[in-house]
Scaffold this motif. Structure first.
Motif, PDB file in Angstrom:
ATOM      1  N   GLU A  78       0.839  -1.207   0.000  1.00 40.13           N
ATOM      2  CA  GLU A  78       0.000   0.000   0.000  1.00 40.13           C
ATOM      3  C   GLU A  78       0.872   1.255   0.000  1.00 40.13           C
ATOM      4  O   GLU A  78       0.555   2.239  -0.674  1.00 40.13           O
ATOM      5  N   TRP A  79       1.975   1.219   0.723  1.00 38.99           N
ATOM      6  CA  TRP A  79       2.908   2.347   0.713  1.00 38.99           C
ATOM      7  C   TRP A  79       3.458   2.548  -0.696  1.00 38.99           C
ATOM      8  O   TRP A  79       3.568   3.682  -1.167  1.00 38.99           O
ATOM      9  N   VAL A  80       3.791   1.457  -1.387  1.00 42.98           N
ATOM     10  CA  VAL A  80       4.326   1.551  -2.750  1.00 42.98           C
ATOM     11  C   VAL A  80       3.314   2.235  -3.665  1.00 42.98           C
ATOM     12  O   VAL A  80       3.666   3.145  -4.419  1.00 42.98           O
ATOM     13  N   VAL A  81       2.062   1.821  -3.599  1.00 43.00           N
ATOM     14  CA  VAL A  81       1.031   2.433  -4.450  1.00 43.00           C
ATOM     15  C   VAL A  81       0.909   3.927  -4.146  1.00 43.00           C
ATOM     16  O   VAL A  81       0.876   4.753  -5.061  1.00 43.00           O
ATOM     17  N   ALA A  82       0.871   4.282  -2.868  1.00 40.08           N
ATOM     18  CA  ALA A  82       0.757   5.691  -2.489  1.00 40.08           C
ATOM     19  C   ALA A  82       1.984   6.484  -2.948  1.00 40.08           C
ATOM     20  O   ALA A  82       1.859   7.622  -3.428  1.00 40.08           O
ATOM     21  N   GLU A  83       3.152   5.895  -2.821  1.00 39.13           N
ATOM     22  CA  GLU A  83       4.383   6.583  -3.235  1.00 39.13           C
ATOM     23  C   GLU A  83       4.427   6.758  -4.754  1.00 39.13           C
ATOM     24  O   GLU A  83       4.837   7.803  -5.253  1.00 39.13           O
ATOM     25  N   VAL A  84       3.993   5.740  -5.491  1.00 34.91           N
ATOM     26  CA  VAL A  84       3.922   5.876  -6.957  1.00 34.91           C
ATOM     27  C   VAL A  84       2.954   7.004  -7.316  1.00 34.91           C
ATOM     28  O   VAL A  84       3.235   7.806  -8.211  1.00 34.91           O
ATOM     29  N   CYS A  85       1.832   7.094  -6.613  1.00 35.42           N
ATOM     30  CA  CYS A  85       0.885   8.191  -6.855  1.00 35.42           C
ATOM     31  C   CYS A  85       1.568   9.547  -6.649  1.00 35.42           C
ATOM     32  O   CYS A  85       1.387  10.473  -7.448  1.00 35.42           O
ATOM     33  N   ARG A  86       2.348   9.670  -5.571  1.00 36.64           N
ATOM     34  CA  ARG A  86       3.059  10.932  -5.316  1.00 36.64           C
ATOM     35  C   ARG A  86       4.017  11.259  -6.450  1.00 36.64           C
ATOM     36  O   ARG A  86       4.117  12.412  -6.878  1.00 36.64           O
ATOM     37  N   TRP A  87       4.740  10.252  -6.928  1.00 41.07           N
ATOM     38  CA  TRP A  87       5.665  10.484  -8.035  1.00 41.07           C
ATOM     39  C   TRP A  87       4.921  10.875  -9.309  1.00 41.07           C
ATOM     40  O   TRP A  87       5.350  11.778 -10.034  1.00 41.07           O
ATOM     41  N   ILE A  88       3.824  10.202  -9.596  1.00 46.86           N
ATOM     42  CA  ILE A  88       3.045  10.547 -10.793  1.00 46.86           C
ATOM     43  C   ILE A  88       2.578  11.997 -10.713  1.00 46.86           C
ATOM     44  O   ILE A  88       2.655  12.735 -11.699  1.00 46.86           O
ATOM     45  N   ARG A  89       2.103  12.416  -9.561  1.00 47.20           N
ATOM     46  CA  ARG A  89       1.665  13.812  -9.389  1.00 47.20           C
ATOM     47  C   ARG A  89       2.822  14.777  -9.622  1.00 47.20           C
ATOM     48  O   ARG A  89       2.665  15.808 -10.277  1.00 47.20           O
ATOM     49  N   ARG A  90       3.996  14.439  -9.097  1.00 45.30           N
ATOM     50  CA  ARG A  90       5.177  15.301  -9.322  1.00 45.30           C
ATOM     51  C   ARG A  90       5.505  15.392 -10.803  1.00 45.30           C
ATOM     52  O   ARG A  90       5.807  16.471 -11.319  1.00 45.30           O
ATOM     53  N   TRP A  91       5.501  14.247 -11.487  1.00 46.04           N
ATOM     54  CA  TRP A  91       5.809  14.249 -12.914  1.00 46.04           C
ATOM     55  C   TRP A  91       4.755  15.026 -13.700  1.00 46.04           C
ATOM     56  O   TRP A  91       5.084  15.758 -14.633  1.00 46.04           O
ATOM     57  N   ASP A  92       3.484  14.874 -13.333  1.00 48.26           N
ATOM     58  CA  ASP A  92       2.417  15.625 -14.000  1.00 48.26           C
ATOM     59  C   ASP A  92       2.572  17.119 -13.747  1.00 48.26           C
ATOM     60  O   ASP A  92       2.400  17.927 -14.664  1.00 48.26           O
ATOM     61  N   ASP A  93       2.888  17.495 -12.509  1.00 53.10           N
ATOM     62  CA  ASP A  93       3.096  18.916 -12.185  1.00 53.10           C
ATOM     63  C   ASP A  93       4.261  19.499 -12.976  1.00 53.10           C
ATOM     64  O   ASP A  93       4.249  20.675 -13.323  1.00 53.10           O
ATOM     65  N   ALA A  94       5.253  18.676 -13.279  1.00 55.26           N
ATOM     66  CA  ALA A  94       6.401  19.114 -14.073  1.00 55.26           C
ATOM     67  C   ALA A  94       6.126  19.020 -15.573  1.00 55.26           C
ATOM     68  O   ALA A  94       7.009  19.304 -16.384  1.00 55.26           O
ATOM     69  N   ARG A  95       4.892  18.606 -15.917  1.00 57.30           N
ATOM     70  CA  ARG A  95       4.446  18.485 -17.313  1.00 57.30           C
ATOM     71  C   ARG A  95       5.277  17.490 -18.130  1.00 57.30           C
ATOM     72  O   ARG A  95       5.509  17.677 -19.314  1.00 57.30           O
TER      73      ARG A  95
END
Length: 158
Positions: A78-95
């Motif tokens: 569950e931590w892995v899924v949440a952490e991947v979500c955080r990374w995806i958001r960072r990458w999306d924010d960086a376009r």
């Protein structure tokens, strides 16, 4: 000075989640996937790592095996899924271009009755599209209970 052996650290199997999730060095590395024809990035695989402050890099097969035997792999997953979500958001924010991230599921995780609901709740709370994920299981896990595997895969596709 030689690093101490991780044998004592992992001997009991208890507390890995607590130590790792409380800032004792659990992190993700992303292995990129490319198309061979044009070398374009097609996605990545999230790989869990543990850098212990005293023992250094703890070999993944060692701590994952202990986590599976102790049942702690569910919380780690569950931590892995949440952490991947955080990374995806960072990458999306960086376009950065949207890519799909693969996450491995263990046999223990696959046996959790509400696995799909748990993962969906984490992804929904993070406001990340489920299409950004690909969940992988080994052939031995998938074939252990082929009917259940088919049901879970169908739930993930919904």
């Amino acid at each position: 000075m030689a690093k101490p052996s991780t044998k004592g650290l992992l001997a009991g199997g208890t507390g890995i989640v607590i130590l790792a999730l409380l800032g004792w060095g659990l992190y993700l590395a992303f292995q990129p996937k490319f198309k061979t024809q044009n070398r374009n990035l097609t996605g990545a695989e999230a790989l869990i790592r543990w850098r212990h402050p005293l023992y250094g890099e703890v070999p993944t097969p060692e701590f994952i095996g202990v986590a599976e035997r102790s049942g702690q792999i569910v919380q780690i997953g569950e931590w892995v899924v949440a952490e991947v979500c955080r990374w995806i958001r960072r990458w999306d924010d960086a376009r950065l271009p949207a890519t799909q991230i693969a996450i491995n599921l263990s046999a223990v995780q696959f046996a959790v009755p509400d696995l799909v609901e748990r993962i969906d709740a984490i992804v929904t709370a993070a406001a990340v599209s489920p299409s950004r994920f690909m969940f992988e299981v080994t052939e031995s896990v998938a074939m252990h209970d082929a009917d259940k595997t088919a049901q879970i895969v169908a739930q993930f596709r919904e």
